[in-house]
Design a protein around this motif. Structure first.
Motif, PDB file in Angstrom:
ATOM      1  N   TYR A  34       0.879  -1.110  -0.045  1.00  0.00           N
ATOM      2  CA  TYR A  34      -0.021  -0.094  -0.047  1.00  0.00           C
ATOM      3  C   TYR A  34       0.757   1.274   0.079  1.00  0.00           C
ATOM      4  O   TYR A  34       0.429   2.286  -0.373  1.00  0.00           O
ATOM      5  CB  TYR A  34      -0.924   0.082   1.112  1.00  0.00           C
ATOM      6  CG  TYR A  34      -2.024  -0.969   1.297  1.00  0.00           C
ATOM      7  CD1 TYR A  34      -2.880  -0.716   0.261  1.00  0.00           C
ATOM      8  CD2 TYR A  34      -2.041  -2.120   2.250  1.00  0.00           C
ATOM      9  CE1 TYR A  34      -3.936  -1.770   0.267  1.00  0.00           C
ATOM     10  CE2 TYR A  34      -3.047  -3.044   1.987  1.00  0.00           C
ATOM     11  CZ  TYR A  34      -4.000  -2.813   1.098  1.00  0.00           C
ATOM     12  OH  TYR A  34      -5.140  -3.894   1.198  1.00  0.00           O
ATOM     13  N   ALA A  40       2.081  -5.066   3.024  1.00  0.00           N
ATOM     14  CA  ALA A  40       0.897  -5.633   3.760  1.00  0.00           C
ATOM     15  C   ALA A  40       0.843  -7.258   3.704  1.00  0.00           C
ATOM     16  O   ALA A  40       0.603  -7.841   4.661  1.00  0.00           O
ATOM     17  CB  ALA A  40      -0.331  -5.059   3.294  1.00  0.00           C
ATOM     18  N   GLY A  61      -4.373  -6.468  11.385  1.00  0.00           N
ATOM     19  CA  GLY A  61      -3.263  -5.978  10.851  1.00  0.00           C
ATOM     20  C   GLY A  61      -2.053  -6.761  10.073  1.00  0.00           C
ATOM     21  O   GLY A  61      -1.235  -6.319   9.426  1.00  0.00           O
ATOM     22  N   GLY A  63      -2.515  -8.998   7.509  1.00  0.00           N
ATOM     23  CA  GLY A  63      -2.662  -9.105   6.071  1.00  0.00           C
ATOM     24  C   GLY A  63      -3.554 -10.012   5.778  1.00  0.00           C
ATOM     25  O   GLY A  63      -3.550 -10.363   4.378  1.00  0.00           O
ATOM     26  N   SER A  65      -7.112  -9.836   5.323  1.00  0.00           N
ATOM     27  CA  SER A  65      -8.256  -9.290   4.689  1.00  0.00           C
ATOM     28  C   SER A  65      -7.642  -9.035   3.063  1.00  0.00           C
ATOM     29  O   SER A  65      -8.197  -9.124   2.136  1.00  0.00           O
ATOM     30  CB  SER A  65      -8.896  -8.147   5.305  1.00  0.00           C
ATOM     31  OG  SER A  65      -9.655  -8.677   6.450  1.00  0.00           O
ATOM     32  N   THR A  66      -6.601  -8.626   3.340  1.00  0.00           N
ATOM     33  CA  THR A  66      -5.699  -8.076   1.903  1.00  0.00           C
ATOM     34  C   THR A  66      -5.383  -9.252   0.981  1.00  0.00           C
ATOM     35  O   THR A  66      -5.732  -9.233  -0.075  1.00  0.00           O
ATOM     36  CB  THR A  66      -4.430  -7.386   2.342  1.00  0.00           C
ATOM     37  OG1 THR A  66      -4.505  -6.178   3.087  1.00  0.00           O
ATOM     38  CG2 THR A  66      -3.719  -6.979   1.121  1.00  0.00           C
ATOM     39  N   ARG A  69      -8.875 -10.147  -0.115  1.00  0.00           N
ATOM     40  CA  ARG A  69      -9.358  -9.530  -0.978  1.00  0.00           C
ATOM     41  C   ARG A  69      -8.770  -9.597  -2.626  1.00  0.00           C
ATOM     42  O   ARG A  69      -9.236  -9.420  -3.554  1.00  0.00           O
ATOM     43  CB  ARG A  69      -9.280  -7.787  -0.658  1.00  0.00           C
ATOM     44  CG  ARG A  69     -10.341  -7.592   0.324  1.00  0.00           C
ATOM     45  CD  ARG A  69     -10.792  -6.387   0.453  1.00  0.00           C
ATOM     46  NE  ARG A  69      -9.511  -5.486   0.562  1.00  0.00           N
ATOM     47  CZ  ARG A  69      -9.094  -4.840   1.845  1.00  0.00           C
ATOM     48  NH1 ARG A  69      -9.769  -5.321   3.086  1.00  0.00           N
ATOM     49  NH2 ARG A  69      -7.954  -4.332   1.910  1.00  0.00           N
TER      50      ARG A  69
HETATM   51  P1  ADP Z   1      -6.101  -7.941   8.865  1.00  0.00           P
HETATM   52  O1  ADP Z   1      -7.318  -8.327   7.996  1.00  0.00           O
HETATM   53  O2  ADP Z   1      -5.212  -9.059   9.043  1.00  0.00           O
HETATM   54  O3  ADP Z   1      -6.317  -7.285  10.047  1.00  0.00           O
HETATM   55  P2  ADP Z   1      -5.562  -6.129   6.749  1.00  0.00           P
HETATM   56  O4  ADP Z   1      -5.104  -7.110   5.485  1.00  0.00           O
HETATM   57  O5  ADP Z   1      -6.755  -5.597   6.711  1.00  0.00           O
HETATM   58  O6  ADP Z   1      -5.278  -7.047   8.042  1.00  0.00           O
HETATM   59  O7  ADP Z   1      -4.425  -5.056   6.602  1.00  0.00           O
HETATM   60  C1  ADP Z   1      -2.744  -5.383   6.494  1.00  0.00           C
HETATM   61  C2  ADP Z   1      -2.144  -4.092   6.587  1.00  0.00           C
HETATM   62  O8  ADP Z   1      -2.406  -3.421   5.451  1.00  0.00           O
HETATM   63  C3  ADP Z   1      -2.629  -3.003   7.912  1.00  0.00           C
HETATM   64  O9  ADP Z   1      -1.117  -2.686   8.301  1.00  0.00           O
HETATM   65  C4  ADP Z   1      -3.275  -1.991   7.178  1.00  0.00           C
HETATM   66  O10 ADP Z   1      -3.354  -0.973   7.835  1.00  0.00           O
HETATM   67  C5  ADP Z   1      -3.041  -1.764   5.802  1.00  0.00           C
HETATM   68  N1  ADP Z   1      -3.945  -1.644   4.754  1.00  0.00           N
HETATM   69  C6  ADP Z   1      -5.133  -2.584   4.775  1.00  0.00           C
HETATM   70  N2  ADP Z   1      -5.966  -1.792   3.671  1.00  0.00           N
HETATM   71  C7  ADP Z   1      -5.218  -0.556   3.554  1.00  0.00           C
HETATM   72  C8  ADP Z   1      -5.564   0.397   2.362  1.00  0.00           C
HETATM   73  N3  ADP Z   1      -6.626   0.336   1.752  1.00  0.00           N
HETATM   74  N4  ADP Z   1      -4.514   1.358   2.265  1.00  0.00           N
HETATM   75  C9  ADP Z   1      -3.635   1.337   3.169  1.00  0.00           C
HETATM   76  N5  ADP Z   1      -3.162   0.349   3.840  1.00  0.00           N
HETATM   77  C10 ADP Z   1      -3.935  -0.456   4.174  1.00  0.00           C
END
Ligand code: ADP
Ligand code: MG
Length: 348
Positions: A34, A40, A61, A63, A65-66, A69
């Motif tokens: 990101y 991430a 945090g 990774g 959900s990322t 997705r």
């Molecule tokens: P989890 O689902 O394990 O809680 P995420 O995949 O949502 O984690 O997030 C992983 C990392 O990426 C975190 O540090 C989060 O802040 C960052 N992040 C997630 N989505 C975004 C975004 N759209 N833009 C910038 N940073 C993001």
């Protein structure tokens, strides 16, 4: 780290005597950046067996959900690939991938009937009304909700809403169902009911489920394969039994809970708290009882122990009957030990 990543197959599938289950989803050096700094999701490799229940587990945090997705096509990939049944879907739009997503608390449209909720994506695709309603009705029958097709979500129980959400996800005939913390907003009682139902539907449908959760208890209850993530990396892949009994790293031992991490002269180890032996004297490390907590079937003792690198907190889980025969009191000095096979070396 010194252990293999990407071994998503359950152990049975790896043994030479049984044919490996085909791989539904494969991630190859999958990366999401990101911003500058650590990605991430940091070049992860993973193979998820077809028809299995896979849980992506880790703290907020890390990774999860990322990753989900990127599999769904709701997030672009920085580098690496996503394969579904050997087809590279990395650059395909979400609707063309053969995946479907189920969101937190099911995210049903409150003003639409169960039938119209299920038929919704076919409507978006321009399917004729009679056809989409027939298909939606058919799917509702499959999840034992046919008789409630005209109800709105507010008139359905949590379990019934979950089944409508499942039918809605299935109407696109996905090969893989992706679930992002689907149970996390539910109250604890309903959550346990709903996870049993999710597990049952997954087995009945024979579909591959990839379920994101930060709850190790939920992952252990559901998964054939657990993928434990930390800081955008995969730290361990294995069955719940493997991960719980042989945590690969200190992070996993602490995150899974129920383990003591100890520094011995031979190195750092994890020992389950129900595998600790406690005695008034004898071999082992010296410790003082600091806490006694009655938990019904078990009594959980908190102790301050003499570790090789200083004093450390240790917990010991004793069956209620064992504690009743020989209770330990606050402030009592004891000795802690464990059988050698119960000590698992942790990667540095
Ligand atoms: P989890 O689902 O394990 O809680 P995420 O995949 O949502 O984690 O997030 C992983 C990392 O990426 C975190 O540090 C989060 O802040 C960052 N992040 C997630 N989505 C975004 C975004 N759209 N833009 C910038 N940073 C993001
Ligand atoms: Mg998340």
């Amino acid at each position: 780290m010194g252990f293999a990543y990407g071994m998503a197959m359950p152990p049975a599938a790896l043994s030479p005597s049984s044919a490996p289950r085909p791989v539904a989803v494969e991630l190859v050096a999958l990366t999401k950046r990101y911003a500058q700094g650590q990605p991430a999701v940091d070049s992860i490799d993973l193979r998820i067996a077809s028809g299995s229940y896979c849980c992506l587990l880790g703290p907020s945090g890390c990774g999860k959900s990322t990753t989900l997705r990127m599999i769904a096509g709701h997030e672009t990939v920085s580098s690496g690939d996503v394969l579904l049944e050997d087809r590279n879907i990395t650059d395909l739009p979400a609707a063309a991938r053969g995946t479907a997503m189920m969101f937190q608390s099911f995210a049903l449209f409150p003003h639409l009937t169960a039938l119209d909720n299920v038929a919704f994506s076919l409507k978006m695709k321009g399917a004729p009304k009679a056809e989409r309603q027939a298909k939606a009705q058919d799917l509702l029958e499959r999840v034992a909700m046919g008789h409630l097709a005209q109800r709105k979500p507010g008139e359905l129980s949590g379990g019934q809403q979950q089944r409508v959400a499942l039918a809605r996800a299935l109407i696109t005939q996905p090969k893989v169902l992706l679930l992002d913390e689907p149970l996390s907003a539910l109250d604890p009682f309903l959550r346990i009911q709903m996870r049993a139902e999710l597990r049952r539907w997954q087995k009945e449908l024979g579909l591959t489920f990839i379920h994101v959760t930060h709850s190790q208890e939920e992952a252990m209850a559901l998964a054939d394969t657990m993928v434990v993530m930390n800081h955008g990396l995969i730290e361990q892949v294995g069955s719940p039994h493997e991960v719980y009994n042989k945590p690969a790293t200190e992070f996993i031992a602490r995150f899974m809970g129920g383990h003591n991490v100890l520094q011995t002269p031979a190195g750092k180890i994890a020992v389950r708290n129900d595998h600790m032996r406690i005695a008034a004297d004898g071999d082992g490390i010296a410790a003082t009882v600091t806490d006694v907590e009655y938990q019904g079937t078990y009594v959980l003792l908190g102790l301050d122990a003499e570790n090789a690198d200083g004093r450390t907190g240790v917990s010991v889980m004793l069956p209620e009957s064992v504690f009743a025969d020989r209770p330990y009191a606050l402030g009592e000095n004891v000795h802690l030990s464990w059988a050698a096979p119960h000590a698992h070396a942790l990667a540095a």
